[in-house]
Design an enzyme around this catalytic site. Structure first.
Site, PDB file in Angstrom:
ATOM      1  N   ASP A   1     -13.614  -2.255   3.420  1.00  0.00           N
ATOM      2  CA  ASP A   1     -12.677  -2.372   4.543  1.00  0.00           C
ATOM      3  C   ASP A   1     -13.413  -1.880   5.796  1.00  0.00           C
ATOM      4  OD1 ASP A   1     -10.689  -1.899   6.464  1.00  0.00           O
ATOM      5  OD2 ASP A   1      -9.301  -0.888   5.129  1.00  0.00           O
TER       6      ASP A   1
ATOM      7  N   LYS B   1      -3.247   5.094  -2.369  1.00  0.00           N
ATOM      8  CA  LYS B   1      -4.209   5.829  -1.554  1.00  0.00           C
ATOM      9  C   LYS B   1      -4.705   7.029  -2.358  1.00  0.00           C
ATOM     10  CE  LYS B   1      -4.078   3.577   2.391  1.00  0.00           C
ATOM     11  NZ  LYS B   1      -5.294   3.045   3.042  1.00  0.00           N
TER      12      LYS B   1
ATOM     13  N   LYS C   1      -9.442  -7.485   8.450  1.00  0.00           N
ATOM     14  CA  LYS C   1      -8.406  -7.112   9.414  1.00  0.00           C
ATOM     15  C   LYS C   1      -8.815  -7.685  10.767  1.00  0.00           C
ATOM     16  CE  LYS C   1      -7.138  -2.758   7.121  1.00  0.00           C
ATOM     17  NZ  LYS C   1      -7.432  -1.312   7.043  1.00  0.00           N
TER      18      LYS C   1
ATOM     19  N   LYS D   1      -1.338  -0.888  -4.162  1.00  0.00           N
ATOM     20  CA  LYS D   1      -2.538  -0.111  -3.834  1.00  0.00           C
ATOM     21  C   LYS D   1      -2.147   1.343  -3.627  1.00  0.00           C
ATOM     22  CE  LYS D   1      -4.746  -0.113   0.628  1.00  0.00           C
ATOM     23  NZ  LYS D   1      -5.391  -0.976   1.638  1.00  0.00           N
TER      24      LYS D   1
ATOM     25  N   GLY E   1      -3.876  -4.417   6.271  1.00  0.00           N
ATOM     26  CA  GLY E   1      -2.774  -4.103   7.177  1.00  0.00           C
ATOM     27  C   GLY E   1      -3.010  -2.776   7.871  1.00  0.00           C
TER      28      GLY E   1
ATOM     29  N   GLU F   1     -11.218   0.377  -3.031  1.00  0.00           N
ATOM     30  CA  GLU F   1     -11.446   0.022  -1.625  1.00  0.00           C
ATOM     31  C   GLU F   1     -12.093   1.185  -0.874  1.00  0.00           C
ATOM     32  OE1 GLU F   1      -7.870  -1.530   0.082  1.00  0.00           O
ATOM     33  OE2 GLU F   1      -8.558  -1.295   2.146  1.00  0.00           O
TER      34      GLU F   1
ATOM     35  N   SER G   1       0.849  -1.182   0.000  1.00  0.00           N
ATOM     36  CA  SER G   1       0.000   0.000   0.000  1.00  0.00           C
ATOM     37  C   SER G   1       0.889   1.237   0.000  1.00  0.00           C
ATOM     38  CB  SER G   1      -0.878  -0.033   1.257  1.00  0.00           C
ATOM     39  OG  SER G   1      -1.615   1.160   1.382  1.00  0.00           O
TER      40      SER G   1
ATOM     41  N   ASP H   1      -7.455   2.975  -2.647  1.00  0.00           N
ATOM     42  CA  ASP H   1      -8.143   2.956  -1.352  1.00  0.00           C
ATOM     43  C   ASP H   1      -8.415   4.395  -0.933  1.00  0.00           C
ATOM     44  OD1 ASP H   1      -9.114   2.518   1.174  1.00  0.00           O
ATOM     45  OD2 ASP H   1      -7.330   1.487   1.944  1.00  0.00           O
TER      46      ASP H   1
END
Ligand code: SMG
Ligand code: MG
Length: 361
Positions: free
Chosen positions: A231, A156, A255, A154, A283, A206, A128, A181
């Site tokens: 998530d 952000k 998670k 991934k 994570g 996400e 990420s 995400d």
């Protein structure tokens, strides 16, 4: 919980991150978290890591709150062998559940992966990448991770820093498996920007919308070909079932902390397998203690997509445990020793601890 719990120690640790990590909700320069050490009558120990952060921005939990709810509610209940009755502190609960489970499994000589029903000795890893001010920095970071073998990158995103940035990465890496995400940053006013991501070949988007906006996710998924992955929304197996049945997403990030521990994570795993929804392990910039439990979870058969289970050196100069490594094929070994299979190295722990307290019956 176990009758063999003599005491529980809380340790607040702080480790510098190699590079500050920025999401739609803020920037972290250090990793600060609460570690839980379950202590048996014979001084045997078990470790768990609370995934809350310094401020309640990812979800409502944060380190100070986790410390207090563990100290005053969760640990006293566990030591007395009674249910805590605590609501809304899943990350704190999960840390204690993992620590106590680790204590038990170490005495039995069973690994957490085996205990969970894991089927893989190595798990596929993604990475990420935080929001960067400069696109060149972002491209350089992505390039390094792609070369290192990570199986998914991934990015952000947040309103205003989305389509253009992601398109630039896509153009530089036409074949890389990419996802984005938003950490719940979009609303009715900004959501339409996400439609511009639909032709960039993303694996998934996400958590675009607020955690409680199930209807919003259902509507957005109808408008987009790219799968949505939830998530923050998925706090329990019940929510997961609703999200799957109502088609609010096609993929789920699990998670341990967010769902309140291994027992709930296993329930989500079971129902996702029944409905054929792919899972991956998320994570929270964990130290090796939390990473070990994440990787054990990722060894279950329903976790078919690469997780945010990156190598220790993606985060830290020196992890608290022996480092987790990702091979050139983008996979990481699942610890096979008893319990979580790792423990903090005493000198590293000493250097990182900022506060400690032992709770006794
Ligand atoms: O552990 O590699 C990691 C971080 C993965 O992006 C990551 N986590 O929403 O999935 C997420 C975020 C939450 C934490 S951001 C500090
Ligand atoms: Mg996320």
């Amino acid at each position: 919980m176990t009758a063999d719990l003599a005491a529980v120690e809380l340790l607040r640790v702080r480790l510098p991150l190699k590079r500050a990590f920025t999401t739609s909700f803020g920037t972290s320069a250090d990793k600060e978290c609460v570690l839980v050490r379950a202590i048996g009558p014979d001084d045997a120990e078990g470790w768990g890591e609370c995934t809350a952060m310094e401020a309640p921005r990812y979800s409502g939990e944060w380190n100070d709150g986790a410390w207090l709810v563990l100290r005053d509610h969760l640990i006293p209940a566990a030591l007395a062998g009674r249910p805590s009755g605590v609501r809304s502190h899943p990350m704190a609960e999960a840390a204690l559940e993992v620590a106590v489970t680790d204590l038990e499994l170490r005495s039995e000589g069973v690994s957490l992966s085996t205990h969970f029903g894991g089927v893989r000795h190595r798990v596929p890893c993604g990475v990420s990448v935080g929001i960067e001010d400069r696109i060149d920095d972002l491209l350089e970071l992505v390039s390094g991770f792609v070369s290192a073998g990570y199986r998914r990158v991934k990015l952000k995103i947040e309103p205003g820093r989305d389509v253009e940035t992601v398109r630039a990465v896509r153009e530089a890496f036409p074949h890389a498996p990419l996802s984005v995400d938003a950490n719940a940053a979009y609303t009715g006013e900004t959501v339409d920007a996400l439609l511009g991501l639909d032709d960039l070949g993303l694996e998934y988007i996400e958590q675009p919308l607020p955690e409680d906006d199930l209807l919003g996710h259902i509507e957005l998924q109808r408008r987009m070909a790219t799968p949505l992955c939830l998530d923050e929304t998925v706090t329990s197996a019940r929510v997961a079932r609703a999200a799957i049945e109502l088609e609010a997403c096609r993929i789920i990030n699990v998670k341990l902390g967010r769902v309140g521990g291994p027992a709930e994570a296993l329930r989500i795993h079971e129902l996702a397998r029944e409905s054929g929804v792919p899972l991956w392990v998320g994570g929270m910039l964990e130290t090796g203690v939390g990473r070990a439990a994440n990787v054990a979870l990722a060894s279950l058969p329903g976790f078919t997509l690469p997780g945010d289970t990156s190598a220790s050196d993606r985060y830290f100069e020196a992890d608290l445990t022996e480092p987790f490594e990702v091979d050139a094929d983008g996979t990481m070994a699942v610890p096979d020793g008893p319990g979580i299979g790792v423990a903090p190295l005493p000198d590293r722990l000493e250097a990182a601890v900022v506060e400690r307290l032992t709770v006794r019956p």
